[in-house]
Scaffold this motif. Structure first.
Motif, PDB file in Angstrom:
ATOM      1  N   VAL A  42      40.993  43.521  40.576  1.00 28.95           N
ATOM      2  CA  VAL A  42      40.563  42.275  39.936  1.00 28.95           C
ATOM      3  C   VAL A  42      39.724  41.458  40.898  1.00 28.95           C
ATOM      4  CG1 VAL A  42      42.660  41.033  40.626  1.00 28.95           C
ATOM      5  CG2 VAL A  42      41.407  40.287  38.592  1.00 28.95           C
ATOM      6  N   PHE A  43      38.716  40.762  40.367  1.00 39.64           N
ATOM      7  CA  PHE A  43      37.888  39.883  41.194  1.00 39.64           C
ATOM      8  C   PHE A  43      38.476  38.469  41.181  1.00 39.64           C
ATOM      9  CE2 PHE A  43      36.050  40.252  36.981  1.00 39.64           C
ATOM     10  CZ  PHE A  43      35.695  38.964  36.609  1.00 39.64           C
ATOM     11  N   PRO A  44      38.255  37.703  42.254  1.00 37.51           N
ATOM     12  CA  PRO A  44      39.006  36.454  42.467  1.00 37.51           C
ATOM     13  C   PRO A  44      38.979  35.452  41.327  1.00 37.51           C
ATOM     14  CG  PRO A  44      37.879  37.072  44.482  1.00 37.51           C
ATOM     15  CD  PRO A  44      37.399  38.033  43.414  1.00 37.51           C
ATOM     16  N   SER A  45      37.811  35.200  40.732  1.00 41.10           N
ATOM     17  CA  SER A  45      37.753  34.158  39.707  1.00 41.10           C
ATOM     18  C   SER A  45      38.543  34.542  38.460  1.00 41.10           C
ATOM     19  CB  SER A  45      36.292  33.864  39.327  1.00 41.10           C
ATOM     20  OG  SER A  45      35.649  35.010  38.806  1.00 41.10           O
ATOM     21  N   ALA A  46      38.783  35.829  38.245  1.00 44.27           N
ATOM     22  CA  ALA A  46      39.561  36.276  37.085  1.00 44.27           C
ATOM     23  C   ALA A  46      41.040  36.426  37.411  1.00 44.27           C
ATOM     24  CB  ALA A  46      39.006  37.598  36.567  1.00 44.27           C
ATOM     25  N   SER A  47      41.353  36.643  38.687  1.00 39.96           N
ATOM     26  CA  SER A  47      42.716  36.976  39.082  1.00 39.96           C
ATOM     27  C   SER A  47      43.716  35.910  38.661  1.00 39.96           C
ATOM     28  CB  SER A  47      42.784  37.186  40.600  1.00 39.96           C
ATOM     29  OG  SER A  47      44.079  37.527  41.002  1.00 39.96           O
ATOM     30  N   SER A  48      43.468  34.669  39.016  1.00 37.82           N
ATOM     31  CA  SER A  48      44.442  33.610  38.762  1.00 37.82           C
ATOM     32  C   SER A  48      44.582  33.288  37.281  1.00 37.82           C
ATOM     33  CB  SER A  48      44.056  32.340  39.528  1.00 37.82           C
ATOM     34  OG  SER A  48      42.780  31.871  39.104  1.00 37.82           O
ATOM     35  N   PHE A  49      43.566  33.589  36.496  1.00 37.64           N
ATOM     36  CA  PHE A  49      43.609  33.265  35.067  1.00 37.64           C
ATOM     37  C   PHE A  49      44.323  34.341  34.259  1.00 37.64           C
ATOM     38  CE2 PHE A  49      41.746  33.311  30.763  1.00 37.64           C
ATOM     39  CZ  PHE A  49      42.034  32.012  30.377  1.00 37.64           C
ATOM     40  N   PHE A  50      43.991  35.609  34.492  1.00 38.83           N
ATOM     41  CA  PHE A  50      44.520  36.693  33.660  1.00 38.83           C
ATOM     42  C   PHE A  50      45.839  37.272  34.169  1.00 38.83           C
ATOM     43  CE2 PHE A  50      39.911  36.890  32.823  1.00 38.83           C
ATOM     44  CZ  PHE A  50      39.916  36.810  31.441  1.00 38.83           C
ATOM     45  N   ILE A  51      45.887  37.572  35.462  1.00 36.47           N
ATOM     46  CA  ILE A  51      46.972  38.406  35.983  1.00 36.47           C
ATOM     47  C   ILE A  51      48.365  37.789  35.795  1.00 36.47           C
ATOM     48  CG2 ILE A  51      47.886  39.532  38.028  1.00 36.47           C
ATOM     49  CD1 ILE A  51      45.427  40.858  36.718  1.00 36.47           C
ATOM     50  N   PRO A  52      48.602  36.514  36.140  1.00 36.97           N
ATOM     51  CA  PRO A  52      49.957  35.964  35.941  1.00 36.97           C
ATOM     52  C   PRO A  52      50.426  36.057  34.493  1.00 36.97           C
ATOM     53  CG  PRO A  52      48.668  34.525  37.359  1.00 36.97           C
ATOM     54  CD  PRO A  52      47.705  35.525  36.790  1.00 36.97           C
ATOM     55  N   LYS A  53      49.522  35.786  33.536  1.00 36.41           N
ATOM     56  CA  LYS A  53      49.897  35.838  32.115  1.00 36.41           C
ATOM     57  C   LYS A  53      50.260  37.252  31.691  1.00 36.41           C
ATOM     58  CE  LYS A  53      46.994  31.941  30.547  1.00 36.41           C
ATOM     59  NZ  LYS A  53      46.397  31.542  31.825  1.00 36.41           N
ATOM     60  N   ILE A  54      49.447  38.230  32.120  1.00 37.97           N
ATOM     61  CA  ILE A  54      49.684  39.613  31.698  1.00 37.97           C
ATOM     62  C   ILE A  54      50.971  40.147  32.320  1.00 37.97           C
ATOM     63  CG2 ILE A  54      48.773  41.957  31.681  1.00 37.97           C
ATOM     64  CD1 ILE A  54      45.949  40.701  31.865  1.00 37.97           C
ATOM     65  N   ILE A  55      51.118  39.958  33.634  1.00 40.62           N
ATOM     66  CA  ILE A  55      52.311  40.480  34.316  1.00 40.62           C
ATOM     67  C   ILE A  55      53.578  39.827  33.756  1.00 40.62           C
ATOM     68  CG2 ILE A  55      53.542  40.513  36.516  1.00 40.62           C
ATOM     69  CD1 ILE A  55      50.930  41.056  37.905  1.00 40.62           C
ATOM     70  N   SER A  56      53.538  38.540  33.505  1.00 45.17           N
ATOM     71  CA  SER A  56      54.698  37.842  32.964  1.00 45.17           C
ATOM     72  C   SER A  56      55.096  38.415  31.604  1.00 45.17           C
ATOM     73  CB  SER A  56      54.397  36.350  32.833  1.00 45.17           C
ATOM     74  OG  SER A  56      55.460  35.663  32.226  1.00 45.17           O
ATOM     75  N   SER A  57      54.090  38.694  30.776  1.00 43.99           N
ATOM     76  CA  SER A  57      54.371  39.227  29.447  1.00 43.99           C
ATOM     77  C   SER A  57      54.921  40.647  29.527  1.00 43.99           C
ATOM     78  CB  SER A  57      53.099  39.202  28.599  1.00 43.99           C
ATOM     79  OG  SER A  57      53.351  39.638  27.283  1.00 43.99           O
ATOM     80  N   VAL A  58      54.354  41.470  30.405  1.00 44.18           N
ATOM     81  CA  VAL A  58      54.854  42.835  30.565  1.00 44.18           C
ATOM     82  C   VAL A  58      56.282  42.812  31.109  1.00 44.18           C
ATOM     83  CG1 VAL A  58      54.575  45.005  31.826  1.00 44.18           C
ATOM     84  CG2 VAL A  58      52.566  43.864  30.891  1.00 44.18           C
ATOM     85  N   ALA A  59      56.513  41.992  32.129  1.00 42.84           N
ATOM     86  CA  ALA A  59      57.824  41.948  32.789  1.00 42.84           C
ATOM     87  C   ALA A  59      58.936  41.513  31.839  1.00 42.84           C
ATOM     88  CB  ALA A  59      57.767  41.015  33.990  1.00 42.84           C
ATOM     89  N   GLU A  60      58.584  40.706  30.854  1.00 47.64           N
ATOM     90  CA  GLU A  60      59.590  40.240  29.898  1.00 47.64           C
ATOM     91  C   GLU A  60      60.193  41.403  29.121  1.00 47.64           C
ATOM     92  OE1 GLU A  60      59.893  37.168  26.084  1.00 47.64           O
ATOM     93  OE2 GLU A  60      58.117  37.183  27.371  1.00 47.64           O
TER      94      GLU A  60
END
Length: 315
Positions: free
Chosen positions: A98-116
């Motif tokens: 992932v590139f920096p400007s996208a990392s903080s926006f997409f990754i936390p949301k996706i990982i949180s949803s998968v981890a649930e």
């Protein structure tokens, strides 16, 4: 030649150091050296060499075999995940580029949803430029990447997000009084551009307007661009995600005509993707696309659903 040895070679490639690679795999440096020497003797070719200045590096044949090892290891992971799935335990590792400007926006949301829903799936993040992510996808160093596609890419991609491009300027700049900015307004202005992340769509916007821009500063980091704009050193052209948290005295203005940048999810091969990677892809598309677009994009690429719907309980 076994799975552990293949993992060792990949770890040596990642760390460029026998001692560090051994430490991560609970092996001593002499044991690592012996394992490498034994494989080279078995194959009759030199795979890894050392140089005082460059350190550890792979020979040409070593690089080719390393690529094969990475590919074979992905199949081992798929086997592990299939077995875990049969036992009712969804597990696995997803390496994400992932590139920096996208990392903080997409990754936390996706990982949180998968981890649930899949708490045993693990994630490894690799940040870099968009070009670096594409290279890592091709070499299979990462399983899934967020990229800005180009016509030259030989990757399987799915539209994820469409973000608008803005002019970014100091609030005291004369152009701050305008509600929208046209290409002609920027002709005599010191322009700042991020080389890897924004240059293609910005260049296309100027081309559409029939103007050849002159960039005073070409940078690699979007935060540096914002800070330079804050100091009044020029005007930036940046995407929506990079302007979510603006410094003091920095404002944005829309472009005329409006212009956009497409962010896609990418894999080198969807049919070879692990179950965990497929979970990540489907979750990301579910979060950031409409359901109809999700189904259409998957079915269009594959001709069928990559994983039965029942295996994705969050959808």
């Amino acid at each position: 030649m076994n799975r552990g040895l293949m993992q060792l070679f990949v770890k040596i490639s990642d760390t460029k150091n026998f001692t560090k690679a051994g430490k991560e795999l609970y092996m001593t440096q002499p044991a690592v050296s012996r394992a490498v020497a034994a494989l080279e003797a078995e194959l009759g070719v030199k795979l890894i060499a050392r140089d005082r200045r460059c350190g550890v590096y792979f020979t040409d044949i070593g690089e080719r075999i390393l690529g094969l090892f990475k590919e074979i290891l992905t199949y081992f992971e798929r086997i592990d995940q299939e077995v875990a799935r049969e036992k009712g335990r969804d597990t696995g590792i997803v390496r994400i580029g992932v590139f920096p400007s996208a990392s903080s926006f997409f990754i936390p949301k996706i990982i949180s949803s998968v981890a649930e829903n899949y708490p045993k799936i693990e994630f490894i993040l690799h940040e870099g430029t968009i070009d670096e992510i594409k290279e890592r996808l091709t070499s299979r160093e990462v399983d899934v990447g967020l990229i800005v596609p180009s016509g030259r890419d030989e990757l399987i991609t799915f539209p994820l997000y469409r973000e608008e491009i803005y002019t970014v300027l100091n609030e005291n700049h004369a152009l701050a009084a305008k509600s929208v900015i046209q290409a002609g307004d920027l002709m005599d202005q010191p322009l700042i551009i991020c080389k890897y992340d924004y240059k293609p769509p910005v260049r296309d916007w100027f081309k559409h307007s029939g103007i050849q821009p002159q960039f005073k500063y070409v940078l690699n980091n979007y935060m540096t661009t914002l800070n330079m704009v804050q100091e009044g050193l020029g005007i930036g052209l940046m995407s929506e995600l990079s302007t979510i948290n603006l410094p003091n005295k920095v404002i944005i203005r829309k472009l005329d005509p409006k212009w956009y940048r497409e962010i896609h999810l990418a894999v080198s091969s969807l049919t070879d993707s692990s179950i965990a990677s497929q979970v990540f892809i489907r979750t990301a598309l579910h979060l950031f696309e409409s359901r109809s677009n999700l189904e259409n994009s998957l079915v269009k690429k594959l001709g069928h659903q990559i994983v039965p719907r029942d295996d994705f309980r969050h959808i």
